[in-house]
Design a protein around this motif. Structure first.
Motif, PDB file in Angstrom:
ATOM      1  N   GLY A 150      10.350   7.778  -2.414  1.00 21.56           N
ATOM      2  CA  GLY A 150       9.577   7.043  -1.454  1.00 21.56           C
ATOM      3  C   GLY A 150       8.784   7.915  -0.987  1.00 21.56           C
ATOM      4  N   THR A 151       8.052   9.237  -1.618  1.00 24.47           N
ATOM      5  CA  THR A 151       7.731  10.587  -0.983  1.00 24.47           C
ATOM      6  C   THR A 151       6.548  10.865  -2.275  1.00 24.47           C
ATOM      7  OG1 THR A 151       9.260  12.093  -1.760  1.00 24.47           O
ATOM      8  CG2 THR A 151       9.238  10.615   0.702  1.00 24.47           C
ATOM      9  N   TYR A 152       5.188  11.678  -1.235  1.00 28.21           N
ATOM     10  CA  TYR A 152       4.388  12.422  -2.046  1.00 28.21           C
ATOM     11  C   TYR A 152       5.148  13.606  -2.931  1.00 28.21           C
ATOM     12  CZ  TYR A 152       0.644   9.075  -0.764  1.00 28.21           C
ATOM     13  OH  TYR A 152       0.587   7.450  -0.592  1.00 28.21           O
ATOM     14  N   LYS A 153       5.151  13.755  -4.306  1.00 33.96           N
ATOM     15  CA  LYS A 153       5.643  15.237  -4.631  1.00 33.96           C
ATOM     16  C   LYS A 153       4.391  16.325  -5.273  1.00 33.96           C
ATOM     17  CE  LYS A 153      10.230  14.625  -4.984  1.00 33.96           C
ATOM     18  NZ  LYS A 153      11.542  14.202  -6.255  1.00 33.96           N
ATOM     19  N   THR A 154       4.144  17.321  -5.282  1.00 33.25           N
ATOM     20  CA  THR A 154       2.893  18.325  -5.827  1.00 33.25           C
ATOM     21  C   THR A 154       3.552  18.699  -6.892  1.00 33.25           C
ATOM     22  OG1 THR A 154       2.166  17.851  -3.551  1.00 33.25           O
ATOM     23  CG2 THR A 154       1.383  19.316  -5.795  1.00 33.25           C
ATOM     24  N   LEU A 155       2.946  18.544  -8.019  1.00 30.35           N
ATOM     25  CA  LEU A 155       3.314  19.760  -9.397  1.00 30.35           C
ATOM     26  C   LEU A 155       2.116  20.843  -8.997  1.00 30.35           C
ATOM     27  CD1 LEU A 155       4.291  16.859 -11.237  1.00 30.35           C
ATOM     28  CD2 LEU A 155       5.779  17.674 -10.289  1.00 30.35           C
ATOM     29  N   SER A 156       3.034  21.895  -9.908  1.00 31.92           N
ATOM     30  CA  SER A 156       1.715  22.901  -9.999  1.00 31.92           C
ATOM     31  C   SER A 156       2.228  23.854 -11.097  1.00 31.92           C
ATOM     32  CB  SER A 156       1.850  23.744  -8.719  1.00 31.92           C
ATOM     33  OG  SER A 156       3.285  24.584  -8.507  1.00 31.92           O
ATOM     34  N   THR A 157       1.416  24.301 -12.188  1.00 34.24           N
ATOM     35  CA  THR A 157       0.891  25.135 -12.733  1.00 34.24           C
ATOM     36  C   THR A 157       1.462  26.027 -13.213  1.00 34.24           C
ATOM     37  OG1 THR A 157      -0.930  25.654 -13.163  1.00 34.24           O
ATOM     38  CG2 THR A 157      -0.154  23.215 -14.171  1.00 34.24           C
ATOM     39  N   LYS A 158       1.909  27.273 -13.808  1.00 35.26           N
ATOM     40  CA  LYS A 158       2.462  29.071 -13.592  1.00 35.26           C
ATOM     41  C   LYS A 158       1.020  29.627 -13.392  1.00 35.26           C
ATOM     42  CE  LYS A 158       6.328  28.907 -16.073  1.00 35.26           C
ATOM     43  NZ  LYS A 158       6.984  30.099 -17.671  1.00 35.26           N
ATOM     44  N   PRO A 159       0.924  30.545 -12.319  1.00 32.26           N
ATOM     45  CA  PRO A 159      -0.286  31.445 -12.090  1.00 32.26           C
ATOM     46  C   PRO A 159      -0.476  32.624 -12.611  1.00 32.26           C
ATOM     47  CG  PRO A 159       0.943  31.951 -10.355  1.00 32.26           C
ATOM     48  CD  PRO A 159       1.194  30.114 -11.095  1.00 32.26           C
ATOM     49  N   SER A 186       0.778  -1.501  -0.093  1.00 31.00           N
ATOM     50  CA  SER A 186      -0.129  -0.277  -0.320  1.00 31.00           C
ATOM     51  C   SER A 186       0.848   1.383   0.266  1.00 31.00           C
ATOM     52  CB  SER A 186      -1.265  -0.020   1.201  1.00 31.00           C
ATOM     53  OG  SER A 186      -1.589  -0.948   1.544  1.00 31.00           O
ATOM     54  N   LEU A 187       0.511   2.598  -0.440  1.00 25.75           N
ATOM     55  CA  LEU A 187       1.052   4.055  -0.531  1.00 25.75           C
ATOM     56  C   LEU A 187       1.242   3.976   0.867  1.00 25.75           C
ATOM     57  CD1 LEU A 187      -0.729   5.442  -4.228  1.00 25.75           C
ATOM     58  CD2 LEU A 187       1.550   4.089  -3.361  1.00 25.75           C
ATOM     59  N   PRO A 188       2.077   4.848   0.909  1.00 25.66           N
ATOM     60  CA  PRO A 188       2.212   5.246   2.702  1.00 25.66           C
ATOM     61  C   PRO A 188       0.993   6.612   3.134  1.00 25.66           C
ATOM     62  CG  PRO A 188       4.340   5.720   1.221  1.00 25.66           C
ATOM     63  CD  PRO A 188       3.146   6.033   0.448  1.00 25.66           C
ATOM     64  N   PHE A 189       0.893   6.882   4.208  1.00 24.68           N
ATOM     65  CA  PHE A 189      -0.182   7.143   4.718  1.00 24.68           C
ATOM     66  C   PHE A 189      -0.207   8.860   4.524  1.00 24.68           C
ATOM     67  CE2 PHE A 189      -1.625   9.818   8.523  1.00 24.68           C
ATOM     68  CZ  PHE A 189      -3.629   9.821   7.921  1.00 24.68           C
ATOM     69  N   GLY A 190      -0.653   9.508   4.366  1.00 23.18           N
ATOM     70  CA  GLY A 190      -1.448  10.946   3.661  1.00 23.18           C
ATOM     71  C   GLY A 190      -0.902  11.125   2.771  1.00 23.18           C
ATOM     72  N   LYS A 191      -1.822  10.594   1.616  1.00 22.83           N
ATOM     73  CA  LYS A 191      -1.837  10.766   0.061  1.00 22.83           C
ATOM     74  C   LYS A 191      -3.086  12.627   0.853  1.00 22.83           C
ATOM     75  CE  LYS A 191      -3.327   6.516  -0.927  1.00 22.83           C
ATOM     76  NZ  LYS A 191      -3.937   5.719  -1.758  1.00 22.83           N
ATOM     77  N   PRO A 192      -2.231  13.853  -0.384  1.00 24.19           N
ATOM     78  CA  PRO A 192      -2.699  14.561  -0.959  1.00 24.19           C
ATOM     79  C   PRO A 192      -4.070  14.651  -1.614  1.00 24.19           C
ATOM     80  CG  PRO A 192      -0.421  14.773  -1.608  1.00 24.19           C
ATOM     81  CD  PRO A 192      -0.613  12.873  -1.296  1.00 24.19           C
ATOM     82  N   TYR A 231       1.282  13.495  -6.850  1.00 22.12           N
ATOM     83  CA  TYR A 231       2.188  11.649  -7.329  1.00 22.12           C
ATOM     84  C   TYR A 231       2.833  11.103  -6.408  1.00 22.12           C
ATOM     85  CZ  TYR A 231       6.502  12.604  -9.234  1.00 22.12           C
ATOM     86  OH  TYR A 231       8.037  13.657  -9.268  1.00 22.12           O
ATOM     87  N   PHE A 232       2.916   9.361  -6.390  1.00 20.99           N
ATOM     88  CA  PHE A 232       4.383   9.138  -5.626  1.00 20.99           C
ATOM     89  C   PHE A 232       5.049   8.654  -6.262  1.00 20.99           C
ATOM     90  CE2 PHE A 232       6.083   5.372  -3.280  1.00 20.99           C
ATOM     91  CZ  PHE A 232       5.425   5.599  -2.001  1.00 20.99           C
ATOM     92  N   ASP A 233       6.448   9.647  -6.089  1.00 21.57           N
ATOM     93  CA  ASP A 233       7.492   9.253  -6.666  1.00 21.57           C
ATOM     94  C   ASP A 233       8.269   8.259  -6.191  1.00 21.57           C
ATOM     95  OD1 ASP A 233      10.023  10.751  -7.992  1.00 21.57           O
ATOM     96  OD2 ASP A 233      11.177  10.430  -6.172  1.00 21.57           O
ATOM     97  N   LEU A 234       8.608   7.157  -6.662  1.00 21.34           N
ATOM     98  CA  LEU A 234       9.424   6.001  -6.273  1.00 21.34           C
ATOM     99  C   LEU A 234      10.489   5.682  -6.244  1.00 21.34           C
ATOM    100  CD1 LEU A 234       7.499   3.636  -9.112  1.00 21.34           C
ATOM    101  CD2 LEU A 234       6.968   3.895  -6.619  1.00 21.34           C
ATOM    102  N   SER A 235      11.600   7.104  -6.216  1.00 19.33           N
ATOM    103  CA  SER A 235      12.649   6.878  -6.214  1.00 19.33           C
ATOM    104  C   SER A 235      12.803   7.406  -5.030  1.00 19.33           C
ATOM    105  CB  SER A 235      13.572   7.300  -7.296  1.00 19.33           C
ATOM    106  OG  SER A 235      12.456   9.307  -7.235  1.00 19.33           O
TER     107      SER A 235
END
Length: 613
Positions: free
Chosen positions: A405-414, A295-301, A399-403
């Motif tokens: 092992g953490t969740y990472k958040t990407l964003s577009t430009k405002p 299972s993926l780690p706890f704390g999904k965004p 998304y979950f970064d496999l390298s």
């Protein structure tokens, strides 16, 4: 005679002028390559051959400390002449051969050689050669088995002589982390054909099949101390959608073996000459594979996309200063490696006064043994209808970064969008009419007056007649009725959301007809894709929510607000999930697809009768 001499002179001059060009063309087409087996066995010699299409001088081969040169260089020449449409062409091939002997096992690289060809230095390609350990014990067993078969006159083949292995690239993965399963054939006997391949269904996985080259070549591989000829039968990238221990069942494969049947003669040097070959069918079974899915780690965004892998996101806008009614395009590009086909569309929030169109999505994916990689390009088209300064906030996607092992958040430009007043004003009313009319005068613009007639006074004036006033009253009534209907229609057409709401069922039925056609043609992926478009499009139109902002959670809450029962909402969500998984999972039967189609029709009809907008 003089004219003939002039013609010959011109031809001679033209030939002299073209000779340098021909030499240049020949110089550009020089080829110099190196060839050798990809895999060899320790204790066996092999040939290293350099080939060129012109004479080779001053050949310098690289240092080969891992191999012993038994013989060489040995040069041979082969020439050929062809005549096509009366045009004669000659070609010469030069081959320089070395006989090599491996000194040890392992994987080694032979760098490119250099040579002078047509007064220029050329370099060949490098080679990678894998040296396998000798399988003396397996060879002895094979010889003993062959002798035993010859003595008994049977054509049985042991399971260690030919088999199929299911080889997973990983056996422990995270949920939605990709792994590759390779089905490989190992054989020490000759094969003349294949029949009835039955690969297992990948239950609990989304599958992406890797396209194999059409002209596969046999390779050598050492397995459990024995060398086998190997060939890849199937390669599939799997993305687990469940956690726990998932088992991939065994598959079956019928092969036609070509076995040598020894002659009953004994003690003659010609025994092998009288041997015959017999074709024998043998059914092979691949080994089952168990994959442990964590299972993926706890704390999904909150904006978790459901993807595990590597991902990056960029965005661009075509202009930040426009006038009212000008189109604005924002392009978002998602690039990475993972289950990109299930990646959702980022949710861009636009001002309420903007006219928003459905985003255009282009997938540029490549499936290899390393997984699915590539990019997903989304174009958002909007039209600002009023002047002013507007803010388009950044959209986020996690998304979950496999390298790491953490969740990472990407964003577009405002983006800050400045909208100037248009030439025809800020406000635009939508309707089924045009604000400009083309007036065309038929005939001439000047009419002649008719003369030569007399006027007389009527006996009774129409102005005082009852039918005259009644006619005016009827005309006024119809004018008011027409004006009322016209204004009502214009108002209704101006409300785009209501127009889409009224036409939601009609558009969904049209898409379902296309899905039915794909169903009849047994195009599974296209069928499920069109079914998804019908469902998402219907809810977007019926709930007046743009597709870019539509999520399963939003649909569930809006349907609940529209008095849709929990059971019906559950059926709708189940159909969505079945379509999404079926697009990338192994193909289902036609009966299952037909039942899903009927279920979709039934759910849309129930929702149409329930939702009141």
């Amino acid at each position: 005679m003089i004219q003939r001499l002039l013609t010959q002179k011109n031809l001679l001059l033209l030939t002299v002028l073209l000779l340098p060009l021909q030499g240049l063309k020949a110089q550009e087409s020089v080829t110099f390559t190196a060839e050798a087996p990809r895999t060899v066995v320790m204790g066996q010699q092999f040939n290293l051959v350099y080939t060129a299409n012109a004479e080779v001088k001053d050949l310098r081969i690289p240092e080969m400390s891992d191999f012993e040169i038994l013989m060489g260089p040995s040069t041979s020449t082969m020439s050929s002449t062809s005549i096509i449409n009366g045009k004669v062409s000659n070609s010469v091939t030069y081959r320089i051969t070395y006989v090599l002997y491996p000194k040890k096992t392992g994987t080694f690289t032979i760098n490119g050689a250099t040579a002078t060809i047509k007064k220029e230095t050329h370099k060949s390609n490098s080679l990678t050669i894998k040296v396998l350990a000798a399988d003396q014990q397996a060879a002895a067993n094979a010889a003993q088995s062959t002798a035993s078969q010859a003595g008994r006159g049977t054509t049985q083949v042991g399971d260690d002589q030919i088999f199929i292995r299911a080889v997973p690239s990983k056996t422990t993965v995270f949920e939605q982390e990709g792994l590759t399963v390779t089905y490989k054939l190992y054989t020490r006997v000759d094969i003349s054909g294949f029949e009835n391949p039955k690969f297992p269904e990948f239950k609990g996985f989304m599958a992406q099949e890797i396209e194999l080259p059409a002209n596969q070549q046999w390779d050598l591989e050492n397995y459990n101390g024995s060398n086998y000829r190997t060939a890849i039968l199937k390669q599939t990238v799997l993305y687990p959608r469940e956690t726990g221990n998932l088992t991939i069942d065994k598959g079956s494969f019928d092969v036609i073996l070509q076995l040598r049947v020894a002659s009953p003669r004994r003690g003659s040097i010609f025994d092998g000459f009288f041997d015959t070959y017999q074709e024998v069918k043998k059914t092979l079974y691949s080994n089952p594979v168990t994959v442990h899915v964590k299972s993926l780690p706890f704390g999904k965004p909150a904006d978790y996309s459901g993807m595990a892998g590597q991902l990056s996101m960029t965005s661009t806008i075509n202009a930040t200063e426009v006038t009212a009614n000008d189109a604005v395009t924002i392009k978002v590009t998602l690039t990475g490696n993972g289950n990109l086909k299930m990646l959702p569309t980022p949710d861009l929030t636009f001002p309420q006064d903007f006219e928003i169109y459905d985003p255009k999505v282009e997938n540029r994916f490549t499936t290899t043994a390393k997984g699915v990689s590539g990019s997903k390009v989304i174009e958002y088209l909007v039209i600002p209808r009023y002047a002013g300064t507007f803010e388009i906030p950044a959209a986020t996607l996690s998304y979950f970064d496999l390298s790491s092992g953490t969740y990472k958040t990407l964003s577009t430009k405002p983006y800050t969008l400045k909208v100037a007043k248009g030439k025809e004003g800020d406000q635009v009313v939508s309707g089924n009419f045009s604000n400009k009319e083309q007036v065309r005068l038929l005939g001439s613009d000047i009419r002649y007056l008719k003369t030569g007639f007399s006027l007389r006074k009527p006996a009774v004036l129409m102005l005082g007649q009852t039918w005259y006033w009644l006619t005016y009253a009827l005309l006024l009534f119809f004018f008011c009725l027409f004006l009322f209907i016209y204004r009502k229609q214009a108002k209704a057409n101006a409300d785009i959301s209501r127009v889409r709401n009224r036409k939601a069922n009609k558009v969904a039925v049209k898409r379902l007809k296309l899905a039915a056609r794909y169903l009849a043609e047994k195009k599974g992926e296209a069928f499920y894709e069109e079914l998804l478009k019908a469902l998402w499009g219907y809810t977007s139109d019926k709930l007046t929510i743009p597709l870019s902002r539509l999520t399963k959670e939003t649909i569930d809450s809006e349907l609940a607000a529209g008095n849709v029962s929990e059971a019906l909402r559950g059926e709708y969500a189940a159909i969505l999930q079945a379509c999404e998984y079926a697009r990338y999972a192994p193909a289902e039967s036609g009966q299952a697809m037909d039942e899903l189609y009927k279920k979709t029709l039934e759910v849309i009809n129930k929702m149409e009768n329930t939702i009141k907008k």
